[in-house]
Each structure stands twice: as C-alpha cells, then as structure tokens.
Write an enzyme that holds these catalytic residues in place. Structure first.
Site, PDB file in Angstrom:
ATOM      1  N   GLU A 198      48.841  43.309  45.850  1.00  0.00           N
ATOM      2  CA  GLU A 198      48.460  42.407  46.611  1.00  0.00           C
ATOM      3  C   GLU A 198      49.223  42.002  47.736  1.00  0.00           C
ATOM      4  O   GLU A 198      50.561  42.109  46.844  1.00  0.00           O
ATOM      5  CB  GLU A 198      47.323  42.479  45.790  1.00  0.00           C
TER       6      GLU A 198
ATOM      7  N   HIS B 188      41.306  31.214  51.718  1.00  0.00           N
ATOM      8  CA  HIS B 188      41.338  33.155  51.688  1.00  0.00           C
ATOM      9  C   HIS B 188      41.263  33.291  52.747  1.00  0.00           C
ATOM     10  O   HIS B 188      40.629  33.017  53.738  1.00  0.00           O
ATOM     11  CB  HIS B 188      40.287  33.359  50.610  1.00  0.00           C
TER      12      HIS B 188
ATOM     13  N   ARG C  91      48.925  34.576  51.605  1.00  0.00           N
ATOM     14  CA  ARG C  91      47.797  34.176  52.001  1.00  0.00           C
ATOM     15  C   ARG C  91      47.980  33.217  52.560  1.00  0.00           C
ATOM     16  O   ARG C  91      46.753  33.081  54.298  1.00  0.00           O
ATOM     17  CB  ARG C  91      46.839  33.789  50.734  1.00  0.00           C
TER      18      ARG C  91
ATOM     19  N   HIS D 236      38.994  28.872  49.313  1.00  0.00           N
ATOM     20  CA  HIS D 236      38.680  29.553  48.720  1.00  0.00           C
ATOM     21  C   HIS D 236      39.262  28.915  46.696  1.00  0.00           C
ATOM     22  O   HIS D 236      39.082  29.066  45.678  1.00  0.00           O
ATOM     23  CB  HIS D 236      39.721  30.830  48.714  1.00  0.00           C
TER      24      HIS D 236
ATOM     25  N   ARG E 212      49.585  30.508  45.776  1.00  0.00           N
ATOM     26  CA  ARG E 212      48.811  30.879  44.749  1.00  0.00           C
ATOM     27  C   ARG E 212      49.189  31.962  45.570  1.00  0.00           C
ATOM     28  O   ARG E 212      48.746  32.353  46.388  1.00  0.00           O
ATOM     29  CB  ARG E 212      47.792  30.372  44.177  1.00  0.00           C
TER      30      ARG E 212
END
Length: 644
Positions: free
Chosen positions: A188, A308, A363, A424, A459
């Site tokens: 990811e 997100h 992100r 998110h 994060r």
C-alpha cells in the site's frame, strides 16, 4: 501562542514548566524542550505510584479467591476486575488476555461488531517476508509520520507485529494465501515492501469475527451491548487522578449502569463524526477522547486528522443511493497499491505532478493533491481506475468494493471509481506510554483513542490494526499486576452522584422534542464548520473563525438545554454524543492553532513549511473544571469528602 511539549516528566506535570492557554479554548498547553522528549518514561513512573481512592492494598500473589465474581450492589451497579470500553480489535484482544486472570466487562455502544475495526478493508502491516526488515518498516512509518513518530514506539510495534499476526492466525483468523501456500502480502501507499496481511478487502471484519467468537465463548467475559459510556469515575489523591470505572447508559432500557473495576481499558475508537463525511461508523463520536480529557488525562497531537483520499463519491455513481449513507464507503489503499491510477474528470493523471511516488505516496500527500485538483477544477470528485488489471484479480482482491459499486451501476473491472477524501482516522488521542498506561492511575488506552507516538503526524497505511494489537497485548501485564495487588471497596459505588436520564416525565414531551431537534441541527452545523474551516488545508484565520463559531454554537446549545430544565447530571444519548463532539472539535482546533508549521496531516497556508525546531508533539493539559463548558466537565461529583 504556539506551545509544544515533551512529556518526559508527566508525573510532575503541574509542578514546573510553563503553561500556555489556547485562545479562548480553556485548554492548557505544556511547553518543554525537545531534547527532554521521552514518550513513555514519565507515564510509567506515574503508574508505579501508590494506589488510592476506593482501592486498598491486597495480597501480592494472585489466587482464585482474589477474582471478583460478577455481583451487583444494586441492579444498576456492577463490579469487575477489568472494564473494557470498546469492542474493536484493541478491546477484544485485551479482554481475551486479562480474562485469564479475572472477570471482564466489555462495554460496547452498539452491537459488538460495530466498530472501526469492522470497516477496515486493507489489512495489517507486518514484516513477514524474508526480503523485508523491521528497519525498513520503521523507516516507512517515520517517513509517513513526517518524523514526528517516537522511534522507540515505532521499533516496539514493528518488532512485535509479526508475533501478533501469528497469534491471530492461531485463534482462527483466516487471511489470504498465494499460490505458493504462503500468506499473500499486499503493498500500500508509503510502504517500500509487500507486507500487508489481508482477507480480501474485508480484513477488519475477519479479525473482528475471530476475536468476537473467542470473547463470546469465554466464561470470564461479559459483553454489555448498547451501553453508551457517559463518563469515567475518578477521584483525586493529591496531584494524582485515579480511575475507578465508568458510568454507562443502557440505550435499550434508558437505565444508568455503573461499572466499578480495578482496571479500565479505554478502546473506544475515533472521532470521525466531527466531520460531515467520514468512513467511520455512527458510533465514532469521540466519546473516549472526550471522557479521558474530562477525567484529567493528557491529550496529544489532535491536529493530525487523517482524511482518507479515496472514499466512494456517491455523486459520481451511475445509480445514486436512495438515502444518504451514515458513513462514507471506503475504497481501500490497496487499490492504489495494486496499480490503481488517479485521474481528474478530464482523464488526466495528476499524482506524478505532486509527488514522485505518485499514487503510492502517503495518504496526506494524496489527499491534499486530490483536494487541490477539486478546488482548481471546481469538480466534486476524481476517478480511481483499476480496470486495466485482469478482471479475475480485481474481483478476488476487492470483492466487497466490486459488489458495492455494482449495486449502483458501476463495474470496477471496466469503469473508474469516483472517489473523494473523507475523515478517516485520528492520529492524536490520549497520551499513552509503551504499555498503554496514561497519567490517570488505573486507566489504560489502546487503539485509535490512544496517542502512542507510533503515527506521528500521519499514519502509515495498515499500521492502525497493528498498533491496536500490539498495545492491547502490552497493556496486559501491568493491568494484571495492578488487578492482583488491589481490592475494591464494594461501598464505593454511591460515592459519586448518579447521572439522571432525561425523560418526558421529567422535562415534558415538547421540551424533549425541541432539544432533540436542536441537537441534530447543531451537530450538522458543527460538522460543516469543521469541514469548511478545519479540513485538509487550513489557515490561522480559518482556524480562529472555527474556534469562534464552535464556541457560539456550543453556547447556544447549552443555553437552550439549561433554560429548558436540563441539569449538570442529566443524560441522553444524543446530548452526550453532542458534548463529546464539541469537546473533540475544540481539541482539534486548539491543537491546530498551536502548531505553527505544516507537518504531515496538518497543512496551514500561513506556515507552509516544516520547521525542525517544532518537531515535537502537541500536548493539551486538562482545563479547570470550574470554568469549563458542559462538554469539558465531568457529570459526576464525588458526594463524599474522600474515597480513601
């Protein structure tokens, strides 16, 4: 004035140093030098202090007779060795371990499975491939976190992660395997290696299933569903705050139920619903963070709200949903990790313009890039295209996403997915040490409600479930040691005033109806203020405007309540959620105003660059309960002069 803090001497927080107040916020900020930064040492010292309140020293060794049986002083008071607030991965994993040593109450606001864990699609990151390394995982985590992460915490989590995964598998969690029979590891955004363990695109659901099955089969664990946590029960012993349990509202019976326990774990998740669009379920109203703040717990890094980048944009679907969603449908990071490409509506690929990592950037970078495209082009969503990949691969990796989109006339194997950023994850929360301990004695935290130092300013994808698993497990030893060495005063329950449930009999049908209507209206207004002024891109002017508007909104709401017969100890679900949303929104705004730089998820046009001198956490100390609004003040007063 901006103020950041080391928490190395958290045990002596009120004894030395400088305290700054956020503008009209009522929050105190602690200022100290970055050189003294030690995320957990001071908290650990606080935990080792002598217990007080309704506890007394017990036998040092554990035996069966020291276990509490489930008993009630009255129908509305329950006694347990451990109380766990929240039924996500952190709460359930912890409950299963401490249940080996004593009785456990798991308190959950809705059905036990209704948690952020259940909605986590991507997976759990862990070093399980020979080509990967702990050092690489650490580096990826710290880069994504804009180097605000605590290195010791990062090392602990990345080192212990693989064993936590193996424990889940041993408990019956089923993850995807490759053709070679080994775990299939996805990649990811922000990760340099394939290290994401997953169960298709429903990983959280599978983990929750395995843990919940084990919990429901454990005779030492009682699950109390539809119990909303109102406030923690605390007392003061000099400078120390001690936690004795929690008051809850049984939503089905409208009864206040008091839980008295030796140890309390707060694992209640995040606060996504301070924004109008969030991937979080309806239960995520910041209850744990607000309760902990009111209970004098130290709060950290609340300015770092992760949006997100890719939630499903309903406006772009061929067939629109007939009713508005309660929470945005998440399009997992793994779609981009598998080769998904982002386009604007002119089918121009834009991510390489913003970052050399393109769609695999962290992100915060991707969300800001999408936000910039939407504002520049005056469009409402962008497109995420995975259709160039083999159909079978798409359907096997993302069956849940494919199914949801197909319901609305979109075939993701042939068409791009309309996406837009949505709130998110909260990277900030209740300040925790390396064993989940807080500055409140007897209170531990794990999961999204906690700020452990792992995430820093942003994060890394799939590090949240990992953190929850690691810290839930690390909190077990100090919790059980504390449980074994303390006894409960069974008469303690009546030493706090009891909350009173708002009813038509006490306030009248018309008043109740008006309060509910206003509360729902105010909730929408608060969410719009947060999105408009405290969103992905911020400025000092906009943050000051948000602070003013939130204060006005809260004053209007509270004034209406108290002019219509409401009192300090009166409770109702919607009103209690509203006070928690107000509390968390103010914590976010005050923290954002305090950070005079742009780092990770906090981007402000007034301070657009990273400042090395400000590479330190934001800390908020408790406000004075005498000057605080209802949202920042505990409901209960100790009715006796002492709990000693």
């Amino acid at each position: 004035m901006a103020a950041y803090v080391s928490v190395g001497n958290i045990h002596n927080l009120y004894l030395s140093g400088q305290v700054y107040k956020g503008q009209d916020s009522g929050f105190n900020f602690w200022a100290n030098s970055f050189k003294d930064l030690s995320w957990s040492s001071g908290v650990s010292k606080a935990l080792k202090a002598e217990r007080c309140g309704c506890y007394s020293r017990g036998v040092s060794s554990f035996n069966e007779s020291s276990k509490l049986s489930i008993r009630a002083a009255s129908s509305s008071t329950k006694y347990y060795d451990f109380t766990v607030i929240g039924s996500g991965v952190a709460g359930l994993r912890y409950a299963l371990e401490v249940a080996k040593q004593g009785t456990v109450a798991v308190i959950t606001k809705d059905e036990p499975h209704e948690s952020n864990t259940n909605y986590a699609q991507g997976g759990v990151s862990a070093v399980l491939c020979p080509l990967d390394s702990v050092e690489s995982h650490m580096q990826d985590t710290m880069v994504a976190g804009a180097h605000l992460c605590d290195e010791e915490t990062v090392r602990v989590v990345c080192t212990e992660g693989p064993e936590r995964i193996r424990e889940l598998i041993a408990m019956g969690a089923s993850f995807d395997h490759g053709e070679d029979g080994n775990l299939h590891l996805a990649r990811e955004g922000g990760h340099s290696h394939h290290r994401i363990v997953h169960a298709a695109d429903m990983t959280g659901r599978e983990i929750e299933r395995a843990l919940l099955e084990a919990v429901l089969n454990d005779p030492n664990i009682s699950v109390f569903k539809h119990h909303f946590a109102i406030d923690l029960l605390t007392s003061q012993d000099g400078l120390n705050t001690v936690c004795h349990g929690v008051d809850t509202l049984n939503i089905k019976t409208n009864e206040v139920v008091r839980f008295i326990s030796k140890v309390t774990l707060l694992a209640s998740g995040g606060a996504g619903h301070i924004y109008p669009s969030t991937t979080n379920p309806l239960v995520a109203t910041g209850d744990g963070m607000a309760m902990a703040h009111r209970a004098q717990a130290v709060i950290s890094n609340m300015e770092f709200v992760q949006f997100h980048p890719t939630a499903l944009a309903d406006e772009g679907l061929p067939i629109k949903p007939q009713t508005a969603r309660e929470n945005a449908f998440l399009i997992t990071e793994a779609v981009r990790g598998d080769g998904g490409i982002l386009y604007n509506l002119a089918m121009e690929r834009f991510m390489p313009v913003y970052d050399e990592r393109a769609e695999l950037a962290p992100r915060d970078v991707v969300a800001r890039s999408i936000d910039d495209q939407l504002k520049k082009r005056k469009e409402k969503y962008v497109l995420l295209d995975i259709s160039h990949k083999p159909r079978e691969k798409i359907l096997s990796h993302f069956p849940n996403i494919a199914s949801e989109c197909l319901k609305h006339g979109l075939d993701i194997t042939r068409q791009p997915i309309p996406v837009v950023p949505a709130a998110h994850y909260m990277c900030g929360g209740v300040r925790a040490g390396l064993q989940g301990e807080t500055n409140v004695l007897g209170l531990f935290v794990a999961g999204e409600v906690a700020c452990t130092g792992l995430h820093g300013a942003n994060r890394l994808a799939s590090n949240s479930l990992l953190e929850a698993l690691v810290f839930a497990r690390r909190a077990v030893q100090p919790s059980t040691e504390l449980m074994k060495s303390t006894r409960l005063d069974l008469s303690a329950s009546e030493k706090w005033t009891r909350p009173v449930v708002a009813t038509a009999r006490s306030l009248g049908d018309e008043v109740i109806s008006k309060i509910l209507a206003l509360t729902r209206e105010v909730r929408r207004e608060l969410q719009e203020v947060m999105w408009k002024y405290v969103g992905i891109v911020r400025s000092t002017t906009r943050l000051n405007t948000a602070e003013r508007k939130i204060a006005e909104l809260e004053a209007k709401w509270e004034t209406f309540l108290f002019e219509h017969g409401w009192e300090q100890t009166v409770v109702a679900l919607e009103a209690c959620e509203m006070r928690n949303l107000f509390c968390c929104a103010k914590l976010v705004v005050s923290s954002a105003l305090a950070r005079h730089e742009s780092r990770g998820l906090h981007y402000t046009t007034d301070f657009p660059f990273v400042e090395e001198s400000k590479r330190i956490p934001t800390i908020i100390l408790p406000s004075s309960p005498t000057t605080a609004s209802w949202s920042s003040r505990q409901l209960q007063n100790i009715s006796s002069t002492s709990l000693l």
